[in-house]
Write an enzyme that holds these catalytic residues in place. Structure first.
Site, short mmCIF file in Angstrom:
data_model
loop_
_atom_site.label_atom_id
_atom_site.label_comp_id
_atom_site.label_asym_id
_atom_site.label_seq_id
_atom_site.Cartn_x
_atom_site.Cartn_y
_atom_site.Cartn_z
N LYS A 80 -9.09 -2.66 -5.97
CA LYS A 80 -7.82 -1.98 -5.72
C LYS A 80 -6.77 -2.32 -6.78
CE LYS A 80 -9.02 0.29 -2.03
NZ LYS A 80 -10.49 0.12 -2.11
C1 LIG Z 1 -9.16 4.94 2.08
C2 LIG Z 1 -9.68 3.57 2.38
N1 LIG Z 1 -9.51 3.07 3.61
C3 LIG Z 1 -9.93 1.83 3.93
C4 LIG Z 1 -10.59 1.05 3.00
C5 LIG Z 1 -11.09 -0.30 3.39
O1 LIG Z 1 -10.57 -1.34 2.63
P1 LIG Z 1 -11.39 -2.71 2.48
O2 LIG Z 1 -12.43 -2.52 1.45
O3 LIG Z 1 -10.33 -3.68 2.04
O4 LIG Z 1 -11.92 -3.04 3.82
C6 LIG Z 1 -10.80 1.52 1.71
C7 LIG Z 1 -11.51 0.74 0.70
O5 LIG Z 1 -11.98 1.21 -0.30
C8 LIG Z 1 -10.34 2.84 1.40
O6 LIG Z 1 -10.54 3.36 0.18
#
Ligand SMILES: Cc1ncc(COP(=O)(O)O)c(C=O)c1O
Length: 396
Positions: free
Chosen positions: A186
């Protein structure tokens, strides 16, 4: 896009503070931690940055979405309208809450189309969760207006879009709660981490309690703290928070670099045959993690992807064929293949996801390519990338 490209002494220093004290837990140990409160400091700096009254850090973006749903009272049998273009985590969080994902179409913003929401409504609709994809915003004012008129809860999955805004207001702050991710790819990263933001002190305190077994965090004896609600463990560690804190302080620089790199590539693509850019409801609020554009049809998009690969244009994504970001290829979800029975299967009339059709979204996604914008590109890298882009376009 990825903040890890800019790791340096700042991250090392914050992590070293934590290691020097030995306090990896975000709560308590007041004496031993010698004034270092990485999670708390990150929370207050992030809420200031996005302009929300409250922020709570947690273990991941997926956890953040789950916490937001729980805090907003979305649970068993409630329907949540989401887009078919998102990372599968959005769906997982809704299912884990015991709720029912319902898909509404996206438009050329690559996000939920506010004009398609009506068609997805049922008497069980409780919340709408737009996902601000690939660093930029949905038509969030119109989606908010729709939710307000219908008395629906608006929760924003802004996991991919920290730093983006709509008319100078940060994404994630339009709804009752907003969610961010700081996973390894990210805009800023903690290694693993996430956050919810909200203006409501009540939702904040439910969220903070829910993410820590229901603790009310009152007093200074954890064993004697109250437990007004049941919760679970979605805590972040001080080590992860330390990395994220240093990264957050770099966010403005990261955005500036992304925007200038994106501008150069966008100008280079602008005149090329068939290219049309993603619609941005507020171009100034784009965090510029990706440059997304459309080709006229699926065949030309696929052949351009092949030409990019042959010419060495890396970091380009054709989400339509990707297994994780678009409903079309979520075969495990369509079969509801889960290790244990999912709560929604106890309902009458839950959607037949195997038969789900998102025709308008298919039309958008089958023509879309997203090019990741890197921080580490030099002027020479950009120049050679542009040469390769031109070469690829000549091949199709
Ligand atoms: C749109 C979206 N929602 C939720 C998530 C979940 O994040 P995490 O990988 O920190 O659990 C991501 C991760 O890529 C995402 O792109």
């Amino acid at each position: 896009m990825p903040g890890f490209e800019w790791f340096g002494n700042e991250e090392r220093k914050e992590v070293q503070d934590v290691l020097d004290t030995g306090v990896l837990f975000r709560y308590g140990f007041d004496q031993a931690r010698k004034g270092h409160w990485k999670a708390k400091t990150f929370e207050s700096e992030l809420s200031r940055r996005v302009g929300s009254a409250h922020c709570h850090l947690c273990a991941s973006g997926t956890a953040a979405v789950g916490i937001a749903l729980a805090a907003c009272g979305v649970g068993a049998g409630d329907e949540v309208i989401i887009p078919p273009f998102t990372f599968i985590a959005t769906v997982e969080a809704v299912l884990t809450a015991g709720a029912v994902p319902v898909f509404a179409e996206i438009d050329e913003t690559l996000c939920l189309d506010p004009d398609a929401l009506e068609a997805a409504l049922t008497p069980r609709t409780k919340a709408i969760m737009p996902v601000h994809m690939c660093g930029a915003m949905a038509r969030i004012d119109e989606i908010k207006h729709f939710c307000d008129r219908r008395g629906l809860i608006l929760i924003e999955d802004a996991c991919q879009s920290l730093g983006a805004s709509f008319h100078a207001k940060s994404v994630g702050t339009f709804g009752r709660m907003g969610c961010f991710s700081f996973d390894p790819v990210k805009t800023i990263t903690c290694g693993e981490g996430g956050a919810i933001v909200t203006d409501s002190p009540d939702l904040y305190s439910i969220a903070a309690g829910y993410a820590d077994h229901g603790h009310d965090h009152a007093g200074n004896d954890r064993g004697l703290e109250g437990h007004p609600i049941l919760g679970t463990n979605f805590r972040i560690s001080e080590l992860n928070a330390a990395v994220g804190l240093a990264q957050l302080r770099k966010l403005d620089g990261i955005l500036e670099k992304q925007r200038s790199n994106k501008k150069i590539l966008k100008e280079a693509l602008a005149g090329l045959p068939g290219v049309a850019f993603r619609k941005l409801p507020d171009e100034n609020g784009d965090s510029a993690t990706f440059l997304s554009f459309f080709m006229p049809d699926k065949d030309r998009t696929r052949s351009l992807m092949r030409a990019f690969a042959a010419a060495g244009v890396d970091s380009c994504f054709y989400w339509y064929d990707n297994n994780w970001h678009y409903l079309r290829n979520w075969s495990h979800f369509k079969k509801l293949s889960a290790p244990a029975r999912l709560p929604l299967t106890l309902l009458k009339n839950y959607p037949d996801y195997g038969a789900s059709q998102t025709v308008a979204s298919d039309r958008v996604m089958s023509r879309a390519i997203s090019m990741q914008i890197k921080l580490s590109w030099t002027a020479a890298d950009l120049g050679s990338r542009i040469e390769k882009l031109h070469k690829a376009f000549k091949e199709i």
